[in-house]
Design an enzyme around this catalytic site. Structure first.
Site, PDB file in Angstrom:
ATOM      1  N   ARG A  64       0.863  -1.180   0.000  1.00 14.47           N
ATOM      2  CA  ARG A  64       0.000   0.000   0.000  1.00 14.47           C
ATOM      3  C   ARG A  64       0.899   1.230   0.000  1.00 14.47           C
ATOM      4  O   ARG A  64       1.736   1.386   0.894  1.00 14.47           O
ATOM      5  CB  ARG A  64      -0.864  -0.022   1.272  1.00 14.47           C
ATOM      6  N   TYR A  96      -2.501  11.783   5.356  1.00 15.76           N
ATOM      7  CA  TYR A  96      -2.847  10.521   6.005  1.00 15.76           C
ATOM      8  C   TYR A  96      -1.826   9.443   5.615  1.00 15.76           C
ATOM      9  O   TYR A  96      -1.468   9.309   4.452  1.00 15.76           O
ATOM     10  CB  TYR A  96      -4.259  10.048   5.593  1.00 15.76           C
ATOM     11  N   ASP A 117      -4.946   3.919  -0.006  1.00 13.00           N
ATOM     12  CA  ASP A 117      -6.045   4.203   0.928  1.00 13.00           C
ATOM     13  C   ASP A 117      -6.415   5.685   0.825  1.00 13.00           C
ATOM     14  O   ASP A 117      -5.609   6.558   1.155  1.00 13.00           O
ATOM     15  CB  ASP A 117      -5.588   3.870   2.356  1.00 13.00           C
ATOM     16  N   HIS A 147      -8.917   6.936   2.503  1.00 18.68           N
ATOM     17  CA  HIS A 147      -9.280   7.246   3.889  1.00 18.68           C
ATOM     18  C   HIS A 147     -10.487   8.169   3.997  1.00 18.68           C
ATOM     19  O   HIS A 147     -10.470   9.158   4.731  1.00 18.68           O
ATOM     20  CB  HIS A 147      -8.071   7.816   4.644  1.00 18.68           C
ATOM     21  N   GLU A 179      -8.953   2.156  -1.610  1.00 18.37           N
ATOM     22  CA  GLU A 179      -9.663   1.865  -0.357  1.00 18.37           C
ATOM     23  C   GLU A 179     -10.436   3.073   0.166  1.00 18.37           C
ATOM     24  O   GLU A 179      -9.940   4.203   0.108  1.00 18.37           O
ATOM     25  CB  GLU A 179      -8.610   1.442   0.673  1.00 18.37           C
ATOM     26  N   GLU A 219     -13.431  -1.022   6.827  1.00 19.28           N
ATOM     27  CA  GLU A 219     -12.678  -1.224   8.069  1.00 19.28           C
ATOM     28  C   GLU A 219     -13.418  -0.624   9.264  1.00 19.28           C
ATOM     29  O   GLU A 219     -13.198  -1.050  10.399  1.00 19.28           O
ATOM     30  CB  GLU A 219     -11.254  -0.660   7.965  1.00 19.28           C
ATOM     31  N   ARG A 243     -13.492  -4.985   4.063  1.00 15.51           N
ATOM     32  CA  ARG A 243     -12.380  -4.794   5.004  1.00 15.51           C
ATOM     33  C   ARG A 243     -12.780  -4.993   6.460  1.00 15.51           C
ATOM     34  O   ARG A 243     -12.005  -4.692   7.369  1.00 15.51           O
ATOM     35  CB  ARG A 243     -11.831  -3.363   4.853  1.00 15.51           C
ATOM     36  N   GLU A 277      -4.159  -7.123   5.553  1.00 17.93           N
ATOM     37  CA  GLU A 277      -3.232  -6.018   5.863  1.00 17.93           C
ATOM     38  C   GLU A 277      -2.270  -6.447   6.968  1.00 17.93           C
ATOM     39  O   GLU A 277      -2.673  -7.086   7.939  1.00 17.93           O
ATOM     40  CB  GLU A 277      -4.046  -4.800   6.328  1.00 17.93           C
ATOM     41  N   TRP A 321     -11.294  12.611   8.385  1.00 14.43           N
ATOM     42  CA  TRP A 321      -9.859  12.342   8.432  1.00 14.43           C
ATOM     43  C   TRP A 321      -9.541  11.009   7.808  1.00 14.43           C
ATOM     44  O   TRP A 321     -10.271  10.066   7.938  1.00 14.43           O
ATOM     45  CB  TRP A 321      -9.356  12.342   9.895  1.00 14.43           C
TER      46      TRP A 321
HETATM   47  O1  KDG Z   1      -7.687   3.473  13.813  1.00 12.74           O
HETATM   48  C1  KDG Z   1      -7.599   3.956  12.505  1.00 12.74           C
HETATM   49  C2  KDG Z   1      -6.572   3.196  11.710  1.00 12.74           C
HETATM   50  O2  KDG Z   1      -6.705   1.826  11.896  1.00 12.74           O
HETATM   51  C3  KDG Z   1      -6.708   3.511  10.249  1.00 12.74           C
HETATM   52  O3  KDG Z   1      -6.431   4.863  10.078  1.00 12.74           O
HETATM   53  C4  KDG Z   1      -5.755   2.676   9.430  1.00 12.74           C
HETATM   54  O4  KDG Z   1      -6.979   3.181   7.449  1.00 12.74           O
HETATM   55  C5  KDG Z   1      -6.214   2.455   8.046  1.00 12.74           C
HETATM   56  C6  KDG Z   1      -5.711   1.269   7.351  1.00 12.74           C
HETATM   57  O5  KDG Z   1      -6.160   1.024   6.246  1.00 12.74           O
HETATM   58  O6  KDG Z   1      -4.865   0.562   7.918  1.00 12.74           O
HETATM   59 MG    MG Z   2      -7.830   2.161   5.726  1.00 15.06          MG
END
Ligand code: KDG
Ligand code: MG
Length: 402
Positions: A147, A159, A210, A212, A236, A262, A283, A339, A402
């Protein structure tokens, strides 16, 4: 096989973790990860004050009934705190069952569907040169999937990028740091990162990115389309997933595969995206989506719709969640990728484990149960240390995801 004790252990060997330890009358114990990054003590209290009294005296073998009791019996269902707590109980019960049966958990889940679990690494850099070098290092370490996140010119914090020379860790001590976000700068820059990565490293390496939760659906469609020549394994969390119909717009505009979930806590959070084929990888994790039992249900639904798993595995999931994920990944047919973000040496010492990494693959090991323990004496030397994830604001001060 009655449960006689339920302990909640909070420790911070490099970052905060919440662990549930269930003990049976025969002295067998099982562990579950109850860590919810930045809201750890809420889950600790939920478990200590509301769940532990319900567990004492229950038969540890009744995993499904206990799950339903905690889910349906609470009346107030779902949400990250509740589902993380239920996930910890469920995981600890599978651990106990494995120990009693003298089998690794993956054998109880139907046995191995593959020899080992393909994992992806993180690579990040403040500049494009640093990022290309970081991806190259992970490829040399044997990872077949990486990644890539890169600092965005003109933005001080991005990020996924470490702010010091230590490995990237999303939570920071103290109150939440504030970062500035610009969608325009990000969208203009990211395609050039993958253009350079493909030109220098070729197409053999699987590349992931990602977003995010930062974009709107049409922005995500634009990014996905711009990334198509670089053949990403996945893009992602392109948008915040509260408004799930938004994924239809993304799908209309790009063939870049999409991963999401996630932050999902139940099969109901995944239902629309999976049933409509709006994502390619789900995820959801053992820790935040109700444990091994519930994640298997999600995988079952996903399998019907050609969606594969890609469980979250950031450092805020403890080695207990990592072990549980690997047992799940090894057994489930429609596994996609896992991951892998290595923990600190202190975390590994507090949670000794049987799982291992070997040149891009992981295996949960053959120890009975999950194959992970907690050194409670050592854990006590790392007390809870408040930490939060950052928040992001746009240039004019408006709060952004975020
Ligand atoms: O707690 C938040 C993190 O786990 C996250 O920011 C990590 O997005 C993330 C990832 O894909 O690992
Ligand atoms: Mg993520």
């Amino acid at each position: 096989m009655r449960i006689v004790d339920a302990q909640v252990i909070v420790c911070s060997p490099g970052r905060n973790f919440v662990t549930l330890k269930l003990v049976t009358e025969d002295g067998v114990h099982g562990l579950g990860d109850a860590t919810l990054n930045g809201r750890e003590l809420a889950v600790a209290s939920y478990l200590r004050d509301h769940v532990a009294p319900l567990l004492i005296g229950r038969d540890a073998r009744r995993i499904e009934d206990t799950w339903q009791y905690l889910y349906k019996g609470a009346y107030w269902r779902r949400g990250p705190v509740t589902m993380t707590a239920i996930g910890a109980v469920d995981t600890a019960l599978w651990d106990i069952l494995g120990k009693v049966a003298n089998l690794p958990v993956y054998q109880l889940l139907g046995g191995a569907s593959r020899e080992a679990v393909t994992v992806y690494a993180h690579a990040n850099g403040r500049t494009l040169d640093d990022t290309v070098a970081a991806v190259g290092r992970q490829a040399e370490a044997g990872y077949t999937a990486v990644r890539a996140q890169c600092g965005v010119p003109g933005l001080e914090h991005a990020y996924g990028i470490a702010t010091n020379d230590a490995p990237y860790e999303p939570a920071e001590k103290g109150l939440p740091p504030e970062t500035v976000w610009s969608t325009e700068r990000y969208l203009d820059f990211v395609p050039s990162v993958f253009d350079r990565l493909r030109r220098e490293l070729g197409f053999d390496l699987l590349l992931l990115h990602d977003v995010h939760h930062r974009l709107t659906p049409i922005e995500a469609g634009r990014l996905g389309r711009a990334l198509e020549p670089h053949a990403l394994f996945w893009m992602e969390d392109p948008v915040p997933a509260e408004h799930q119909e938004a994924y239809r717009i993304i799908r209309q505009h790009t063939t870049t595969p999409i991963a999401a979930g996630e932050v999902f806590n139940s099969i109901f959070d995944c239902q629309l995206l999976i049933q409509e084929g709006l994502i390619d990888y789900i995820r959801a994790t053992v820790a935040h989506a109700g444990g091994i039992s519930h994640l298997r249900r999600i995988a079952g639904l996903a399998e019907l719709h050609h969606v594969r798993t890609g469980a979250h595995g950031a450092t805020d999931l403890s080695p207990i969640a990592m072990a549980a994920a690997l047992h799940f990944d090894l057994s489930v047919h429609n596994f996609g990728i896992q991951e892998h973000m290595p923990h600190t040496a202190d975390t590994d010492r507090v949670f000794p484990h049987a799982y291992r990494f070997e040149r891009g693959f992981m295996h949960p090991g053959e120890a009975p149960g999950l194959g992970v323990e907690i050194d409670q004496g050592l854990a006590a030397t790392f007390p809870y240390d408040r930490a939060y994830l950052p928040v992001a604001r746009r240039g004019d001060g408006t709060l952004h995801s975020w």
